[in-house]
Structures are given as structure tokens and as C-alpha cells.
Design an enzyme around this catalytic site. Structure first.
Site, PDB file in Angstrom:
ATOM      1  N   GLY A   1      12.224  -4.957 -10.469  1.00 35.04           N
ATOM      2  CA  GLY A   1      13.284  -3.947 -10.497  1.00 35.04           C
ATOM      3  C   GLY A   1      12.947  -2.794  -9.589  1.00 35.04           C
ATOM      4  O   GLY A   1      12.083  -2.909  -8.709  1.00 35.04           O
ATOM      5  N   ASP A   2      13.646  -1.680  -9.840  1.00 29.84           N
ATOM      6  CA  ASP A   2      13.495  -0.502  -8.987  1.00 29.84           C
ATOM      7  C   ASP A   2      13.194   0.703  -9.875  1.00 29.84           C
ATOM      8  O   ASP A   2      13.998   1.049 -10.758  1.00 29.84           O
ATOM      9  CB  ASP A   2      14.799  -0.289  -8.201  1.00 29.84           C
ATOM     10  CG  ASP A   2      14.741   0.937  -7.309  1.00 29.84           C
ATOM     11  OD1 ASP A   2      13.664   1.565  -7.203  1.00 29.84           O
ATOM     12  OD2 ASP A   2      15.788   1.281  -6.729  1.00 29.84           O
TER      13      ASP A   2
ATOM     14  N   ARG B   1      -1.229   5.402 -10.013  1.00 32.78           N
ATOM     15  CA  ARG B   1      -1.174   5.611  -8.565  1.00 32.78           C
ATOM     16  C   ARG B   1       0.224   5.292  -8.005  1.00 32.78           C
ATOM     17  O   ARG B   1       0.368   4.676  -6.964  1.00 32.78           O
ATOM     18  CB  ARG B   1      -2.253   4.789  -7.880  1.00 32.78           C
ATOM     19  CG  ARG B   1      -3.640   5.249  -8.315  1.00 32.78           C
ATOM     20  CD  ARG B   1      -4.721   4.564  -7.557  1.00 32.78           C
ATOM     21  NE  ARG B   1      -4.692   3.139  -7.756  1.00 32.78           N
ATOM     22  CZ  ARG B   1      -5.248   2.261  -6.930  1.00 32.78           C
ATOM     23  NH1 ARG B   1      -5.821   2.694  -5.827  1.00 32.78           N
ATOM     24  NH2 ARG B   1      -5.232   0.987  -7.197  1.00 32.78           N
TER      25      ARG B   1
ATOM     26  N   HIS C   1       1.770   9.483  -6.707  1.00 31.95           N
ATOM     27  CA  HIS C   1       1.222  10.053  -5.463  1.00 31.95           C
ATOM     28  C   HIS C   1       1.870   9.444  -4.209  1.00 31.95           C
ATOM     29  O   HIS C   1       1.681   9.949  -3.121  1.00 31.95           O
ATOM     30  CB  HIS C   1      -0.314   9.933  -5.422  1.00 31.95           C
ATOM     31  CG  HIS C   1      -0.834   8.580  -5.083  1.00 31.95           C
ATOM     32  ND1 HIS C   1      -2.122   8.367  -4.643  1.00 31.95           N
ATOM     33  CD2 HIS C   1      -0.254   7.353  -5.127  1.00 31.95           C
ATOM     34  CE1 HIS C   1      -2.301   7.073  -4.418  1.00 31.95           C
ATOM     35  NE2 HIS C   1      -1.188   6.443  -4.700  1.00 31.95           N
TER      36      HIS C   1
ATOM     37  N   ASP D   1       7.484  -4.067 -11.358  1.00 28.84           N
ATOM     38  CA  ASP D   1       7.251  -3.692  -9.954  1.00 28.84           C
ATOM     39  C   ASP D   1       8.426  -4.248  -9.158  1.00 28.84           C
ATOM     40  O   ASP D   1       9.408  -4.739  -9.737  1.00 28.84           O
ATOM     41  CB  ASP D   1       5.901  -4.261  -9.462  1.00 28.84           C
ATOM     42  CG  ASP D   1       5.311  -3.433  -8.300  1.00 28.84           C
ATOM     43  OD1 ASP D   1       5.914  -3.437  -7.209  1.00 28.84           O
ATOM     44  OD2 ASP D   1       4.263  -2.781  -8.494  1.00 28.84           O
TER      45      ASP D   1
HETATM   46  C1  LIG Z   1      -0.074   2.387  -4.827  1.00 30.50           C
HETATM   47  S1  LIG Z   1       0.552   0.983  -5.609  1.00 30.50           S
HETATM   48  C2  LIG Z   1      -0.194   1.110  -7.205  1.00 30.50           C
HETATM   49  C3  LIG Z   1      -0.354  -0.210  -7.859  1.00 30.50           C
HETATM   50  C4  LIG Z   1      -1.067  -0.153  -9.211  1.00 30.50           C
HETATM   51  N1  LIG Z   1      -0.322   0.614 -10.183  1.00 30.50           N
HETATM   52  C5  LIG Z   1      -2.481   0.358  -9.052  1.00 30.50           C
HETATM   53  O1  LIG Z   1      -2.803   1.437  -9.581  1.00 30.50           O
HETATM   54  O2  LIG Z   1      -3.283  -0.318  -8.400  1.00 30.50           O
HETATM   55  C6  LIG Z   1       2.258   1.434  -5.915  1.00 30.50           C
HETATM   56  C7  LIG Z   1       3.075   0.321  -6.508  1.00 30.50           C
HETATM   57  O3  LIG Z   1       4.420   0.782  -6.637  1.00 30.50           O
HETATM   58  C8  LIG Z   1       5.290  -0.298  -6.346  1.00 30.50           C
HETATM   59  N2  LIG Z   1       6.614   0.212  -5.963  1.00 30.50           N
HETATM   60  C9  LIG Z   1       6.910   0.920  -4.877  1.00 30.50           C
HETATM   61  N3  LIG Z   1       8.217   1.217  -4.861  1.00 30.50           N
HETATM   62  C10 LIG Z   1       8.752   0.680  -5.977  1.00 30.50           C
HETATM   63  C11 LIG Z   1      10.060   0.664  -6.515  1.00 30.50           C
HETATM   64  N4  LIG Z   1      11.059   1.293  -5.917  1.00 30.50           N
HETATM   65  N5  LIG Z   1      10.240   0.026  -7.673  1.00 30.50           N
HETATM   66  C12 LIG Z   1       9.217  -0.606  -8.293  1.00 30.50           C
HETATM   67  N6  LIG Z   1       7.948  -0.596  -7.831  1.00 30.50           N
HETATM   68  C13 LIG Z   1       7.734   0.037  -6.688  1.00 30.50           C
HETATM   69  C14 LIG Z   1       4.579  -1.028  -5.223  1.00 30.50           C
HETATM   70  O4  LIG Z   1       5.031  -2.341  -5.063  1.00 30.50           O
HETATM   71  C15 LIG Z   1       3.131  -0.936  -5.656  1.00 30.50           C
HETATM   72  O5  LIG Z   1       2.739  -2.046  -6.406  1.00 30.50           O
END
Ligand SMILES: C[S@@+](CC[C@H](N)C(=O)[O-])C[C@H]1O[C@@H](n2cnc3c(N)ncnc32)[C@H](O)[C@@H]1O
Length: 525
Positions: A414-415, A430, A433, A389
Site C-alpha cells: 500500500g501507500d 527509519r 527521516h 510497504d
Molecule cells: C529507509 S527504508 C526503512 C526500512 C525498514 N523500516 C528499516 O528500518 O530497515 C524506508 C521504507 O519505506 C518504504 N516506503 C517508501 N515510500 C513508501 C510509501 N509511499 N508507502 C509505503 N512504503 C513506503 C520503502 O519501500 C522502504 O522499505
């Protein structure tokens, strides 16, 4: 009759301006052609609203049978446009062939009102007479999908006045049912729509409900009652709230089914238990998030729908959501708590359904707190896990994950758009979406790069129904995505299949999980 002639195009064009004269001519023909209405109701008249400079001057040139003051249309115009007092006269004209055209002549309305009414023809109608004793036809029309569209009692019509019931039919045209006398009960039902109004009030006060629940969670009322039943005095002391005010909140919470009162003591109901922090069914984080951070952004829904900014969240906070969460660790903690609270049962179901035989490493991409990864590690002791994440998110999640799973888990910051770690099974729960199709394609391309052919990918998402009107929580969450994530949206199964295929993954299965969430499994080609 003031004039010895019937309504003809020439007469109409002398009395009104060009647009209204043409409409009058057309409606006179409609009146002459009018046959029986639905359920064999007898044709009564055709109705039209026009906007002359002077009603007197206009009527001087028309075959007027009878004149009377308007009650219903006058009031409808005043309400629709917030006008102080439009003057509206009704004139019954002889349309020929024994047919009547009911003409409403409105004066003193601004030109834009006239233009809007001519465009939408909101008062143009065909009227049919129902015998006063057979008003069951109103129920039949409603059952046919005709929407009540106002009405009232016009005391000036006929010896005992007439009750008027307007309907809008599915195609958009308007129908008037008239009946002699004052049909009080039917009019109250038709105009008041009491069940619909009560239902709508319930919907409109949904924001109050959200705030009452958020307050019960935020003040710790649910936690206090989860530990044991307490009196109002005890709750007021423990939350440092004035007893009178807290008591009023509790009365509303009782109505909502969250608490119940036995004598002096308040207790949590099973529903209320979900607001307590340490309940196994807790939605405490969701109450804080939907009543707090996302409450304000939801207030920007009109701007989001109009496309005034990439998202309502940006209108409210000036930043994209994940950038905001990066900058505000307090909000990020509430967000992540809400994410894991909301999907407890979903994560349990994913752990039950995913076949982890032969899987060495599961990598949960955008895995948040690692709640789902933790369930998978619990379910399959031979598996090691990677939580991926944003750096700030994994830094917050790492201590609890490592404390629970030790060396079986690593947390990598990371990204998603740059490079993602590989694994025998990649999970995107999730995540897709949150993004538009182009961003999803980039995330899936990174996933494909991290996977060998035959490698597995699991996607956990709500699915929009394929058939219109099919109920699904995804419709509400799709709006939530529109408000809170630029480009974020829920998708149908087919839309996911296409996104996956374009990135080199073949969808192999789909399984329904709680809360209209689905588990989609794919393999890398
Ligand atoms: C809606 S949450 C879902 C979290 C988890 N997978 C769940 O189902 O409860 C989206 C996740 O994507 C992560 N995220 C958003 N942009 C990101 C990026 N560029 N790189 C890595 N993670 C990212 C957020 O920090 C967040 O934890």
C-alpha cells in the site's frame, strides 16, 4: 626615506584610487595606535594590500622608508586566483609616531580580484615581532584556536631575512608573527601542517576506501575468504581477475585491515568478515549500496547543498529514490538487503527493549524486508505481525517471511500516505527521516487514524544531538538524507516530539540503541 613627510590622508588620496586611499588612511591610524600583541609580543607593523594602476606612480606620492620585492603575498595571490604572475611590491611607509605601515602594491590583477580582496581583506594584518628563540608562541597561538594562514621566508628583509607566520584569529582578523632569520623547522610545521595534511588526505581518499570495500564485496573476495584462507592464485581464478590487479587490491585491503597475509595465503580479519554475505555481522549489502547506487548520487552533493534539485539522487538518476527502486528491482533488492544488514544490532536491541506483553498485533509500516518485524515475532511468540510497504517491496519480502513465521505474519502492499493498517503497536523504523515535515505529518496522521486512543507507536530513528558539536552518526546520515531523499532529514528528539504531538501522539519514552539510533515510544491521545 623618499619623502620628507609621514603618511597622511591627503598624501594617500593623491596616490591611490578612492577605495584604497581610504583603507590606507585607516590602516595608517591602526599602525599608529598599535599596542603590544598576544603574549606581550612587540608591535612591528600594520599591513595592507592595495591595487594601484602603477606602483611607481603610487609610491612617488608616499613616504617610503624602504622597498623590497614581495615573495609571500605575491605567491598567495597567484595561488588564490590562479594568476600567472601578479606583480607585488612591498613598501614600508612611515605612518608617523615611529610606526610602520607595510604596503603591498599589486599590479596586473583583474578588477574582480581587487574587489574580492578589498571586500575580504585577506592580506590586511597586524604584525608582532617574536624573538627568534621564543617561537613557542606559535604553538601557544595554535592552542588558542588561531589557524595557521600561510607565511614564508622573506630573504630581502633585514640583514638575515625574516620568517613570517600568518594566523587567522577566531574573529576573522589576521595576525602576523615575524622573527629574524630563517626559522626552517617552525616554517615547515606552520606551512606544511603535516599531521593535518595526512589526516586530510585520509579523508579525501575515503571514496577509494569505499570502492575497495565495495569491490571486495562485489567480486566475492570476502565470501571466498570467509569460507577458508586462499592464495592469490586461487582468488584470481575464482573471481576471474588478473592476479596482478587483484593482488594490488588485496595489498590495499591489507592496509585497511580487511585482510591479512600469512605466507602465500590471505585470510579475512574480523573486520573483513563484515563484508562476507553470510556472516552474522554482514554489511555486504551496505558495501554494495554505498559503493554503488548511493555512490553516484553522493557525487551530486554540491548540487544537493545548492538546492539545484530536490535531491542529489534526482540529479543522478532523474527520479525520486523510491520511484527509482520501484522501477529497478535489482537496485531495490540491494537497497533492502543494505537496510536490514545495517541495522541488525539495532533491530535486536529494539526487540529486547519493546514491551510486547498484551500486544496482539504489531504492524511494521515501511518495514522493508520485514527484518525488524521478524525479530519482534521471534521475541514474542504470542504476537502476530503485519508487514506494510510498497506493493513491490512486500511481494519481494513475503516468501521468506511466510516461510519463517507461517500464519503469524501477513504482508500488505500500500501507500503510507493513503491508508495504513492498524495494530496494537505500530512501528515506523527509519521511515520518517526519509521525508520532510509536511510528509511526516501526513504519514503520522494516517497512523493516528489507524490507532485507537492509548494505541502505541514506536519510532526508530537516529537523533541529531541537542548540543552543537556533540558527536553522532546522525550528522553524516543527515547529509546522506539530503543527498538521497527530497526533504529527508535526521531530527532532534524535540523535533520528533513536536511532529508526534501535532499528529495526536504523546512521546512517552526514548531509549538509546546501537549506532546512535534511538527507540521513541508514543501513545495516541
Ligand atoms: C529507509 S527504508 C526503512 C526500512 C525498514 N523500516 C528499516 O528500518 O530497515 C524506508 C521504507 O519505506 C518504504 N516506503 C517508501 N515510500 C513508501 C510509501 N509511499 N508507502 C509505503 N512504503 C513506503 C520503502 O519501500 C522502504 O522499505
Amino acid at each position: 626615506m623618499d619623502q620628507g613627510n609621514v603618511l597622511s590622508p591627503e598624501i594617500a588620496s593623491g596616490a591611490l584610487d578612492e577605495a584604497d586611499a581610504a583603507r590606507l588612511g585607516r590602516m595608517a591610524q591602526v599602525a599608529r595606535d598599535g599596542g603590544d600583541g598576544p603574549y606581550g609580543l612587540r608591535f612591528d607593523h600594520a599591513g595592507l594590500l592595495v591595487f594601484p594602476r602603477s606602483a611607481e606612480a603610487a609610491l612617488a606620492g608616499l613616504p617610503v622608508v624602504r622597498r623590497l620585492p614581495s615573495v609571500i603575498v605575491k605567491e598567495r595571490l597567484a595561488r588564490r586566483y590562479g594568476l600567472a604572475g601578479p606583480e607585488v611590491t612591498i613598501a614600508h611607509l612611515d605612518a608617523g609616531g615611529g610606526r610602520t605601515l607595510e604596503l603591498f602594491l599589486a599590479t596586473g590583477c583583474p578588477p574582480e580580484v581587487a574587489g574580492d580582496e578589498r571586500l575580504h581583506e585577506r592580506e590586511t594584518h597586524l604584525a608582532y615581532e617574536a624573538p627568534a628563540a621564543s617561537l613557542g608562541v606559535l604553538e601557544a597561538l595554535r592552542a588558542d584556536g588561531c589557524l595557521p594562514d600561510g607565511g614564508g621566508f622573506n630573504p630581502g628583509e633585514g640583514p638575515s631575512g625574516r620568517s613570517v607566520f600568518y594566523f587567522r584569529r577566531r574573529g576573522g582578523d589576521r595576525l602576523e608573527i615575524v622573527a629574524a632569520g630563517q626559522a626552517r623547522a617552525e616554517l615547515a610545521r606552520h606551512l606544511g601542517a603535516p599531521e593535518e595534511r595526512r589526516h586530510m588526505l585520509g579523508l579525501l581518499t575515503g571514496a577509494w576506501t569505499t570502492q575497495a570495500l565495495r569491490t571486495a564485496a562485489e567480486l566475492g573476495v570476502a565470501d571466498l575468504l570467509h569460507a577458508r584462507d586462499r592464495t592469490l592464485g586461487e582468488l584470481a581464478r575464482a573471481t576471474a581477475c588478473p592476479a596482478d590487479r587483484l593482488g594490488r587490491l588485496l595489498r590495499y585491503l591489507e592496509q585497511l585491515g580487511v585482510v591479512r597475509r600469512a605466507g602465500e595465503a590471505y585470510a579475512l580479519t574480523p573486520l573483513g568478515t563484515t563484508l562476507a554475505r553470510d556472516s552474522p555481522s554482514s554489511l555486504h549489502g551496505v558495501a554494495l549500496l554505498y559503493g554503488g547506487l548511493f555512490y553516484r548520487s553522493f557525487g551530486e552533493l554540491p548540487g544537493a547543498v545548492r538546492g539545484a534539485a530536490p535531491s542529489g539522487f534526482e540529479l543522478a538518476y532523474g527520479l525520486a529514490p523510491f520511484a527509482h527502486l520501484d522501477a529497478c528491482p535489482g537496485d531495490a533488492a540491494v537497497f533492502q538487503l543494505a537496510m536490514s544488514d545495517q541495522c541488525r544490532d539495532v533491530f535486536d536491541a529494539v526487540a529486547d527493549r519493546l514491551d510486547l506483553d498484551g500486544v496482539g498485533t504489531v504492524t511494521d509500516l515501511g518495514g522493508g524486508t520485514g527484518a525488524l518485524l521478524g525479530r519482534l515475532l521471534d521475541a514474542a511468540p504470542h504476537v502476530t505481525g503485519v508487514l506494510f510497504d510498497t506493493p513491490a517491496t512486500v511481494a519481494a519480502a513475503r516468501p521468506a517471511l511466510v516461510a519463517r513465521h507461517g500464519g503469524r505474519v501477513s504482508a500488505v502492499g500500500g501507500d503510507l500516505f493513503s491508508r495504513v493498517p492498524g495494530g496494537d503497536l505500530l512501528v515506523l523504523s527509519r521511515v520518517l527521516h526519509d521525508w520532510d515535515d509536511a510528509a511526516c505529518a501526513r504519514i503520522l496522521a494516517r497512523c493516528r487514524e489507524a490507532t485507537r486512543p492509548g494505541g502505541r507507536l514506536a519510532v526508530v530513528e537516529r537523533l541529531l544531538p541537542e548540543r552543537a558539536g556533540e558527536p553522532s552518526l546522525a550528522a553524516a546520515w543527515d547529509v546522506h538524507m539530503m543527498v538521497n531523499n527530497a526533504g529527508g532529514r535526521e531530527r532532534t528528539l524535540e523535533e520528533y516530539r513536536e511532529l508526534l504531538a501535532a499528529a495526536g501522539f504523546a512521546l512517552t519514552s526514548r531509549a538509546g540503541l546501537p549506532l546512535d539510533v534511538h527507540l521513541l515510544e508514543a501513545v495516541a491521545r
